[in-house]
Design an enzyme around this catalytic site. Structure first.
Site, PDB file in Angstrom:
ATOM      1  N   GLY A  60       0.921  -0.753   0.255  1.00  0.00           N
ATOM      2  CA  GLY A  60      -0.137   0.205  -0.500  1.00  0.00           C
ATOM      3  C   GLY A  60       0.915   1.030   0.578  1.00  0.00           C
ATOM      4  O   GLY A  60       0.370   2.288   0.256  1.00  0.00           O
ATOM      5  N   HIS A 120       5.103   2.647 -14.272  1.00  0.00           N
ATOM      6  CA  HIS A 120       4.909   0.849 -13.228  1.00  0.00           C
ATOM      7  C   HIS A 120       3.597   0.401 -14.288  1.00  0.00           C
ATOM      8  O   HIS A 120       2.730   0.559 -14.757  1.00  0.00           O
ATOM      9  CB  HIS A 120       4.082   1.898 -11.906  1.00  0.00           C
ATOM     10  CG  HIS A 120       3.452   0.114 -11.269  1.00  0.00           C
ATOM     11  ND1 HIS A 120       3.683  -0.447  -9.371  1.00  0.00           N
ATOM     12  CD2 HIS A 120       2.634  -1.119 -11.586  1.00  0.00           C
ATOM     13  CE1 HIS A 120       3.237  -1.360  -9.612  1.00  0.00           C
ATOM     14  NE2 HIS A 120       2.620  -1.938 -10.601  1.00  0.00           N
ATOM     15  N   GLU A 168       5.471  -7.466 -10.434  1.00  0.00           N
ATOM     16  CA  GLU A 168       5.287  -5.830 -10.764  1.00  0.00           C
ATOM     17  C   GLU A 168       6.681  -5.937 -10.823  1.00  0.00           C
ATOM     18  O   GLU A 168       7.472  -5.637 -10.447  1.00  0.00           O
ATOM     19  CB  GLU A 168       4.471  -4.875  -9.011  1.00  0.00           C
ATOM     20  CG  GLU A 168       3.559  -5.702  -8.999  1.00  0.00           C
ATOM     21  CD  GLU A 168       2.745  -4.285  -7.845  1.00  0.00           C
ATOM     22  OE1 GLU A 168       1.489  -4.272  -7.872  1.00  0.00           O
ATOM     23  OE2 GLU A 168       3.882  -3.769  -6.743  1.00  0.00           O
ATOM     24  N   ARG A 178      -2.042 -12.714  -4.800  1.00  0.00           N
ATOM     25  CA  ARG A 178      -3.256 -12.398  -4.137  1.00  0.00           C
ATOM     26  C   ARG A 178      -3.843 -11.992  -5.373  1.00  0.00           C
ATOM     27  O   ARG A 178      -3.399 -11.654  -6.746  1.00  0.00           O
ATOM     28  CB  ARG A 178      -3.664 -11.395  -3.258  1.00  0.00           C
ATOM     29  CG  ARG A 178      -2.985 -10.377  -3.403  1.00  0.00           C
ATOM     30  CD  ARG A 178      -3.458  -9.299  -2.963  1.00  0.00           C
ATOM     31  NE  ARG A 178      -2.399  -8.185  -2.812  1.00  0.00           N
ATOM     32  CZ  ARG A 178      -2.625  -6.520  -3.109  1.00  0.00           C
ATOM     33  NH1 ARG A 178      -3.291  -6.923  -4.636  1.00  0.00           N
ATOM     34  NH2 ARG A 178      -1.866  -6.176  -3.340  1.00  0.00           N
TER      35      ARG A 178
HETATM   36  P1  ADP Z   1      -3.439  -3.158  -5.697  1.00  0.00           P
HETATM   37  O1  ADP Z   1      -2.264  -3.243  -6.796  1.00  0.00           O
HETATM   38  O2  ADP Z   1      -4.224  -4.594  -5.474  1.00  0.00           O
HETATM   39  O3  ADP Z   1      -4.019  -1.779  -5.045  1.00  0.00           O
HETATM   40  P2  ADP Z   1      -2.448  -2.628  -2.750  1.00  0.00           P
HETATM   41  O4  ADP Z   1      -0.521  -2.749  -2.552  1.00  0.00           O
HETATM   42  O5  ADP Z   1      -2.014  -1.319  -3.305  1.00  0.00           O
HETATM   43  O6  ADP Z   1      -2.159  -3.476  -4.531  1.00  0.00           O
HETATM   44  O7  ADP Z   1      -3.150  -3.465  -1.654  1.00  0.00           O
HETATM   45  C1  ADP Z   1      -4.498  -3.752  -1.884  1.00  0.00           C
HETATM   46  C2  ADP Z   1      -5.356  -3.906  -1.065  1.00  0.00           C
HETATM   47  O8  ADP Z   1      -4.509  -4.073   0.393  1.00  0.00           O
HETATM   48  C3  ADP Z   1      -5.344  -1.804  -0.863  1.00  0.00           C
HETATM   49  O9  ADP Z   1      -6.422  -1.705   0.071  1.00  0.00           O
HETATM   50  C4  ADP Z   1      -4.081  -1.520   0.550  1.00  0.00           C
HETATM   51  O10 ADP Z   1      -4.183  -0.944   1.301  1.00  0.00           O
HETATM   52  C5  ADP Z   1      -4.298  -3.292   1.231  1.00  0.00           C
HETATM   53  N1  ADP Z   1      -2.944  -3.427   1.560  1.00  0.00           N
HETATM   54  C6  ADP Z   1      -1.973  -3.520   0.631  1.00  0.00           C
HETATM   55  N2  ADP Z   1      -0.827  -3.946   1.787  1.00  0.00           N
HETATM   56  C7  ADP Z   1      -1.834  -4.293   3.275  1.00  0.00           C
HETATM   57  C8  ADP Z   1      -0.784  -4.356   3.967  1.00  0.00           C
HETATM   58  N3  ADP Z   1      -0.111  -4.723   4.633  1.00  0.00           N
HETATM   59  N4  ADP Z   1      -1.807  -5.186   4.703  1.00  0.00           N
HETATM   60  C9  ADP Z   1      -3.205  -4.521   4.973  1.00  0.00           C
HETATM   61  N5  ADP Z   1      -3.289  -3.870   3.988  1.00  0.00           N
HETATM   62  C10 ADP Z   1      -2.533  -3.783   2.935  1.00  0.00           C
HETATM   63  P1  ADP Z   2       4.139  -1.488  -2.475  1.00  0.00           P
HETATM   64  O1  ADP Z   2       3.907  -3.199  -1.616  1.00  0.00           O
HETATM   65  O2  ADP Z   2       3.629  -1.027  -1.015  1.00  0.00           O
HETATM   66  O3  ADP Z   2       3.179  -1.528  -3.738  1.00  0.00           O
HETATM   67  P2  ADP Z   2       6.094  -1.436  -4.326  1.00  0.00           P
HETATM   68  O4  ADP Z   2       7.828  -2.102  -4.556  1.00  0.00           O
HETATM   69  O5  ADP Z   2       5.012  -1.696  -5.106  1.00  0.00           O
HETATM   70  O6  ADP Z   2       5.894  -0.824  -2.451  1.00  0.00           O
HETATM   71  O7  ADP Z   2       6.218  -0.094  -5.434  1.00  0.00           O
HETATM   72  C1  ADP Z   2       5.019   1.133  -4.957  1.00  0.00           C
HETATM   73  C2  ADP Z   2       5.710   1.946  -5.631  1.00  0.00           C
HETATM   74  O8  ADP Z   2       6.499   2.618  -5.610  1.00  0.00           O
HETATM   75  C3  ADP Z   2       5.595   2.115  -7.317  1.00  0.00           C
HETATM   76  O9  ADP Z   2       4.219   1.372  -7.905  1.00  0.00           O
HETATM   77  C4  ADP Z   2       6.230   2.986  -7.480  1.00  0.00           C
HETATM   78  O10 ADP Z   2       5.466   4.472  -7.755  1.00  0.00           O
HETATM   79  C5  ADP Z   2       7.010   3.354  -6.319  1.00  0.00           C
HETATM   80  N1  ADP Z   2       8.838   2.540  -6.237  1.00  0.00           N
HETATM   81  C6  ADP Z   2       8.763   1.578  -5.683  1.00  0.00           C
HETATM   82  N2  ADP Z   2      10.408   1.483  -5.866  1.00  0.00           N
HETATM   83  C7  ADP Z   2      10.750   2.798  -6.309  1.00  0.00           C
HETATM   84  C8  ADP Z   2      11.959   2.469  -6.444  1.00  0.00           C
HETATM   85  N3  ADP Z   2      13.018   2.044  -6.952  1.00  0.00           N
HETATM   86  N4  ADP Z   2      12.216   3.817  -7.617  1.00  0.00           N
HETATM   87  C9  ADP Z   2      11.541   4.532  -7.857  1.00  0.00           C
HETATM   88  N5  ADP Z   2      10.126   4.772  -7.440  1.00  0.00           N
HETATM   89  C10 ADP Z   2       9.407   3.609  -6.828  1.00  0.00           C
HETATM   90 MG    MG Z   3       3.480  -2.774  -5.054  1.00  0.00          MG
END
Ligand code: ADP
Ligand code: ADP
Ligand code: MG
Length: 467
Positions: free
Chosen positions: A164, A208, A275, A292
């Site tokens: 998130g 992304h 991703e 998921r």
């Molecule tokens: P997506 O690409 O499916 O949106 P996200 O990483 O944004 O992936 O997360 C999807 C949903 O899960 C969002 O509603 C986010 O707030 C929730 N979420 C993601 N990671 C966590 C976490 N570690 N604990 C609680 N909620 C989470």
């Molecule tokens: P989460 O588990 O919270 O979804 P991600 O690793 O998927 O975290 O990263 C979420 C977002 O953060 C990416 O879509 C991008 O916008 C930004 N981000 C993550 N890693 C990088 C990076 N190395 N450089 C620039 N932006 C990043």
């Molecule tokens: Mg992510």
């Protein structure tokens, strides 16, 4: 095949799973907190069980309560949706030891991908490109500084258990590192109960781009193509589309092949999303895997005609890929999804309360996934996503015009939503031209504020001249 499935979630995704079950002839059990008594997922499930007070820790995240509900209602399987317990390997384990099928990958894979620095290492070992960064969890600020020097500033400090968009800090120079390290650690500990950190090279204006995969129990993994999710606020997605304007058939096939081999070797099962970030040279780097169903899965469904949630259920029941997909997967047209959050459209502060009027758009090529309705209450305890508006067009231009008119016809009153923000995005010339990256939203705000300020001074000037 399963007779009955419990859905361990709420809101639009619980309803989405109920739809899939109904079409497959499977009975459904909803669980709900006291705040969700009047929710649509409760109304449309065959059975519903109240599992506790509104607070997440006492209801939807309370594993003993959820498992008790599954045992009482005698279900064969649990679908976790996204968020909540979907990536909780302990929950998957407890489910399986209760002789109930968890609709998702095996717990060891969820655990591996949930520790993001381990997932990076596993992918790198399998030949998937990753960004330069640290190895393993950072022992402290000292080690972070060593890696940052080696990788080169700017770097991004990230939470190992992250999700998130939380627990991340950009570090542009050595002096800022200690402060940013502490801030990321504190945020990660508060959000995930785990302050472990790693770091990666920070890419200034990446896109992304992620790939949807499906895997059966017999080693067959297929890629269903990509989604572009660069329109984000605070590292959280707002608008997603498929295909990406930056993807070529060749690159798509190459990545699909790499993922299929790698995930098959790892033993991946069920639906998942890999991703990547794309840099200015169109090179893709793995950032994480979500084990998921994802919020934005409908854009893939719209262009492939594959029902991903039904596929998840069939794969969990042990069906082979050929039986699930029934032929080659094609891609038709262009799809866009707008996430409608109950939030202020500029400040992004949550906006709970009663929806006084609700008019969802319809017509050709429009899909809405929502559990919201007129006179319904949006409780303050949960995720702010209240609806997803998805359109498909024969090409990107048609999808954009269709989304713009659908947003114009989407009325939600009584609470703030992100609908006005989406209207601004859709009207923006850079968006329309496909010039997007993860810094799009802050730049849109800057651009529009500047335009507003200029309009303001010119009206003052006019007044001065003619008044
Ligand atoms: P997506 O690409 O499916 O949106 P996200 O990483 O944004 O992936 O997360 C999807 C949903 O899960 C969002 O509603 C986010 O707030 C929730 N979420 C993601 N990671 C966590 C976490 N570690 N604990 C609680 N909620 C989470
Ligand atoms: P989460 O588990 O919270 O979804 P991600 O690793 O998927 O975290 O990263 C979420 C977002 O953060 C990416 O879509 C991008 O916008 C930004 N981000 C993550 N890693 C990088 C990076 N190395 N450089 C620039 N932006 C990043
Ligand atoms: Mg992510």
């Amino acid at each position: 095949m399963f007779n009955k499935i419990l859905i361990a979630n709420r809101g639009e995704i619980a309803l989405r799973v109920i739809c899939a079950c109904k079409e497959l002839g499977i009975r459904t059990v909803a669980i709900y907190s006291e705040a969700d008594r009047n929710s649509l997922h409760v109304r449309f499930a065959d059975e519903a069980i109240c599992i506790g007070p509104p607070q997440l820790s006492q209801s939807y995240l309370n594993i003993p309560s959820v498992i008790s509900a599954a045992e009482i209602s005698n279900v064969d399987a649990i679908h976790p949706g996204y968020g909540l317990l979907a990536e909780n390997a302990n929950f998957a384990e407890v489910t399986e030891t209760s002789n109930i099928t968890f609709i998702g990958p095996p717990p060891e894979i969820t655990r591996l991908m949930g520790e993001k620095e381990k997932a990076r290492a596993a992918m790198a070992k399998a030949g998937v490109p990753i960004l330069p960064g640290s190895e393993g969890v950072l022992a402290g600020e000292g080690e972070a500084l060593e890696w940052a020097r080696q990788v080169g500033f700017p770097v991004l400090i990230k939470a190992s258990a992250g999700g998130g968009g939380r627990g991340m800090r950009i570090v542009r120079n050595e002096e800022d590192l200690p402060g940013m390290f502490k801030a990321a650690q504190a945020e990660a500990a508060a959000a995930f109960g785990n302050g472990d950190l790693y770091l990666e090279k920070f890419i200034e204006r990446p896109r992304h781009i992620e790939f949807q995969v499906l895997a059966d129990r017999y080693g067959t993994v297929v890629s269903l193509g990509e989604r572009e999710c660069s329109i984000q606020r605070r590292h959280q997605k707002l608008l997603e589309e498929s295909p990406s304007t930056q993807m070529t058939g060749e690159l798509r096939a190459t990545i699909g092949q790499i993922l299929s081999t790698t995930l098959s070797k790892i033993g991946y099962v069920n639906a998942g999303t890999v991703e990547f970030l794309m840099d200015e040279d169109r090179k893709l780097y793995f950032i994480e895997m979500n084990t998921r169903i994802q919020v934005e899965h409908p854009v893939t469904e719209m262009v492939t005609d594959v029902d991903l949630v039904k596929s998840q259920i069939l794969l969990a029941a042990g069906e082979p890929m050929e039986a699930v997909l029934q032929g080659p997967v094609g891609h038709r047209g262009h799809a866009i999804e707008c996430r409608i959050n109950a939030e202020h459209p500029e400040k992004f502060t949550p906006s709970a309360g009663k929806i006084t009027a609700f008019h969802p758009p319809g017509g050709t090529g429009v899909r809405i996934d929502t559990a919201a309705y007129a006179e319904g209450i949006i409780p303050p305890y949960y995720d702010s996503l209240i609806a997803k508006l998805i359109v498909r067009g024969k090409d990107r231009n048609e999808a954009i015009s269709r989304m713009a008119r659908a947003l114009e016809m989407f009325i939600v009153e009584g609470i703030y939503t992100t609908i006005p923000l989406h209207r601004r995005i859709l009207a923006d010339p850079d968006f329309r031209a496909g010039r997007v990256d993860t810094t799009f939203i802050p730049r849109l705000f800057e651009k529009q504020e500047k335009a507003a300020a200029e309009a303001d001074t010119s009206s003052v000037a006019r007044k001065g001249k003619y008044a």
